[in-house]
Design a protein around this motif. Sequence first.
Motif, short mmCIF file in Angstrom:
data_model
loop_
_atom_site.label_atom_id
_atom_site.label_comp_id
_atom_site.label_asym_id
_atom_site.label_seq_id
_atom_site.Cartn_x
_atom_site.Cartn_y
_atom_site.Cartn_z
N GLU A 367 7.22 4.05 -2.60
CA GLU A 367 6.16 3.58 -1.84
C GLU A 367 6.18 3.70 -0.31
O GLU A 367 5.20 3.82 0.28
CB GLU A 367 5.42 2.36 -2.43
N ALA A 368 7.23 3.32 0.13
CA ALA A 368 7.37 3.16 1.69
C ALA A 368 7.22 4.44 2.14
O ALA A 368 6.47 4.56 3.09
CB ALA A 368 8.85 2.65 1.98
N ALA A 369 7.77 5.57 1.59
CA ALA A 369 7.57 7.02 2.06
C ALA A 369 6.09 7.49 1.94
O ALA A 369 5.66 8.08 2.75
CB ALA A 369 8.56 7.71 1.37
N ALA A 370 5.52 6.93 0.84
CA ALA A 370 4.30 7.24 0.62
C ALA A 370 3.42 6.90 1.57
O ALA A 370 2.27 7.37 2.09
CB ALA A 370 3.68 6.82 -0.74
N GLU A 371 3.71 5.65 1.92
CA GLU A 371 2.82 4.73 3.17
C GLU A 371 2.73 5.51 4.36
O GLU A 371 2.03 5.48 5.12
CB GLU A 371 3.36 3.39 2.99
N GLU A 372 3.91 6.15 4.83
CA GLU A 372 4.23 6.82 5.88
C GLU A 372 3.10 8.10 5.76
O GLU A 372 2.65 8.31 6.80
CB GLU A 372 5.51 7.15 6.00
N ARG A 397 0.60 -4.69 -1.50
CA ARG A 397 1.79 -5.01 -2.39
C ARG A 397 3.09 -5.02 -1.72
O ARG A 397 4.00 -5.50 -2.09
CB ARG A 397 2.03 -3.42 -3.25
N ARG A 398 3.37 -4.31 -0.41
CA ARG A 398 4.60 -4.75 0.47
C ARG A 398 4.51 -6.24 1.05
O ARG A 398 5.51 -6.44 1.95
CB ARG A 398 4.63 -3.67 1.41
N GLY A 399 3.48 -6.75 0.87
CA GLY A 399 3.40 -8.21 1.42
C GLY A 399 2.78 -8.09 2.96
O GLY A 399 2.57 -9.05 3.60
N GLU A 400 2.29 -6.93 3.34
CA GLU A 400 1.53 -6.90 4.66
C GLU A 400 -0.06 -7.12 4.70
O GLU A 400 -1.01 -6.27 4.51
CB GLU A 400 1.66 -5.49 5.26
N GLU A 401 -0.26 -8.39 4.38
CA GLU A 401 -1.64 -8.72 3.97
C GLU A 401 -2.54 -8.31 4.82
O GLU A 401 -3.51 -7.84 4.68
CB GLU A 401 -1.70 -10.49 3.80
N ALA A 402 -2.34 -8.60 6.35
CA ALA A 402 -3.38 -8.34 7.26
C ALA A 402 -3.56 -6.70 7.33
O ALA A 402 -4.94 -6.21 7.46
CB ALA A 402 -2.83 -8.78 8.72
N GLY A 404 -3.20 -4.54 4.91
CA GLY A 404 -3.74 -4.31 3.45
C GLY A 404 -5.28 -4.60 3.63
O GLY A 404 -6.17 -3.92 2.93
N LEU A 405 -5.69 -5.96 3.89
CA LEU A 405 -6.84 -6.25 4.00
C LEU A 405 -7.77 -5.32 5.42
O LEU A 405 -9.04 -5.13 4.99
CB LEU A 405 -7.15 -7.73 4.47
N TYR A 406 -7.31 -5.12 6.25
CA TYR A 406 -7.86 -4.22 7.17
C TYR A 406 -8.03 -2.81 6.64
O TYR A 406 -9.34 -2.33 6.81
CB TYR A 406 -6.80 -3.89 8.31
N PHE A 407 -7.31 -2.30 5.78
CA PHE A 407 -7.83 -1.01 5.25
C PHE A 407 -8.51 -1.01 4.06
O PHE A 407 -9.20 0.05 4.06
CB PHE A 407 -6.29 -0.09 4.91
N LEU A 408 -8.19 -2.04 3.19
CA LEU A 408 -9.45 -2.31 2.19
C LEU A 408 -10.61 -2.27 2.59
O LEU A 408 -11.52 -1.70 1.93
CB LEU A 408 -9.01 -3.50 1.28
N GLY A 409 -11.09 -3.07 3.82
CA GLY A 409 -12.36 -3.40 4.36
C GLY A 409 -12.63 -1.82 4.89
O GLY A 409 -13.96 -1.75 4.80
N LYS A 410 -12.03 -0.82 5.35
CA LYS A 410 -12.19 0.01 6.20
C LYS A 410 -12.71 1.14 4.86
O LYS A 410 -13.57 1.89 4.90
CB LYS A 410 -11.05 0.77 6.99
N ALA A 411 -12.03 0.98 3.73
CA ALA A 411 -12.29 2.17 2.77
C ALA A 411 -13.69 1.65 2.03
O ALA A 411 -14.48 2.41 1.80
CB ALA A 411 -11.26 1.98 1.50
N LEU A 429 -9.40 -10.89 9.59
CA LEU A 429 -9.78 -11.23 11.02
C LEU A 429 -8.68 -12.25 11.62
O LEU A 429 -7.93 -12.07 12.63
CB LEU A 429 -11.17 -11.54 11.47
N PRO A 430 -8.57 -13.53 10.86
CA PRO A 430 -7.54 -14.45 11.32
C PRO A 430 -6.08 -14.02 11.39
O PRO A 430 -5.13 -14.58 11.98
CB PRO A 430 -8.02 -15.62 10.62
N LEU A 431 -5.87 -13.16 10.58
CA LEU A 431 -4.42 -12.46 10.40
C LEU A 431 -4.02 -11.32 11.09
O LEU A 431 -2.92 -11.14 11.37
CB LEU A 431 -4.35 -12.06 9.03
#
Length: 454
Positions: A367-372, A397-402, A404-411, A429-431
Amino acid sequence: MKGRSKILAVVLVLAALCGVRSRAPAWSVSEEIRLGRRFELQARARLPLVSDVEVLEYVNRIGGRIVSTLGAQPIPYRFYVTRDPRVNAFAVPGGVIYVNAGLLLRASSDDEVAGVLGHEIAHIHAHHLARQQEATQILNYTSLLGMLLSAVQPAVTAGAIALQAAAQLQYQREFEQEADYQGARFMREAGFDPRGMLNFFRKLLDDQRAGPAAATPYLLSHPLTEVRLSNLEALLRDHGWERETPHNASLPLARVQVRLATLLEPASDVVERYRRRAMEKPEDATQQYLLGLALLFTGQPDLADRAFERARTLGLQGTEREIGRAWLARRDPAKAAEWLRQAVQRDANDAVARYVLAQALRALGDEAAAEEELDRAIALVPNFEEAVQTLGTLAGRRGEEAKGLYFLGKAAYLRGDLDQALSYWERALPLLPDGSDRHAEVRESLAELRALRR
């Protein structure tokens, strides 16, 4: 579909408001950007947009090449494709350009597509709508914004707007001539043949002559006359902007046309058409390859792989990406990744290959390479909703909540689910680091979304 057709009809006429001006002073660039963003927000939720990466990459690549010739720009340009079989394209102040699927299907070369995009970019770059607002007294910024937004509401009738726009067509013609010249210059500087613009416009004029029923919606907002085309032809000749040999359809355009055909037509009809072409020219590697694409896009990866191998045997280069896609569809991610890495080595800017490689790597558990790879694909095609959604999921999933939420919102934003985008971004926003680009982007987007809900 009837509602969407009405929406598009109104939007097409609103594009003709490049010919409608007002007493109000010219807008600032920030006002144009704000108008474009407001329209874009409404259009996302209501226009039937194409999200396929094959199509988005093609349009973004051509549009981006042209925009790059303008130098540093205060306006961020965005390109979208609507799922509409009619021939049309239109620009909204603030850098938003929409192209109908039907226009890409009708084009015969990259130069013709670049001609249309160059023309629309020129309208925005020259601030035509704002300039016209200085001279007449029909609409101010606020009322025009309301009319643009009404394109996605049933309250405003297309007929009334059409009559108002038609009364100002003289101004539109003047700016059309300017957009012809500037667009041709931009596309030439980007490495395209400006004659592609003339060739495509002549097609549309021929349609118009065939009768009103054959005329395309593009002519509503971009009226064509023989005089205008003669002027454009003289311009190309006087500047030496002609090539002796016209360009034929490129392989990327042909791929896009196969994909759009499978989105707009019954799968069996598309496959049969490309199968017939391949049978008529059994030694033509390109026709074998396009048949493979039609089979792949309609869920027949085994047959598609045979066609791709046949194309390779006949000497066609650059089929690694499609072979990798076929292996992934056949549930062999290791074999897919092998071919897709070759595709990325061949073209590091291939967003399609990077996205599919990310899918293969994810299936293999890396998943790390996939994310890149997803990061790289999105950098190439920012409005690639599927990649953005996947990246948000992986980051979470990798614990990068800010992140993750940023990109899920963008999607969610990209697919027009504005309430969901608002929810994700309020949590993000607060993260996000205060002062970062993402923090500023989310803060601005939240303000726009909240204003729409009031």
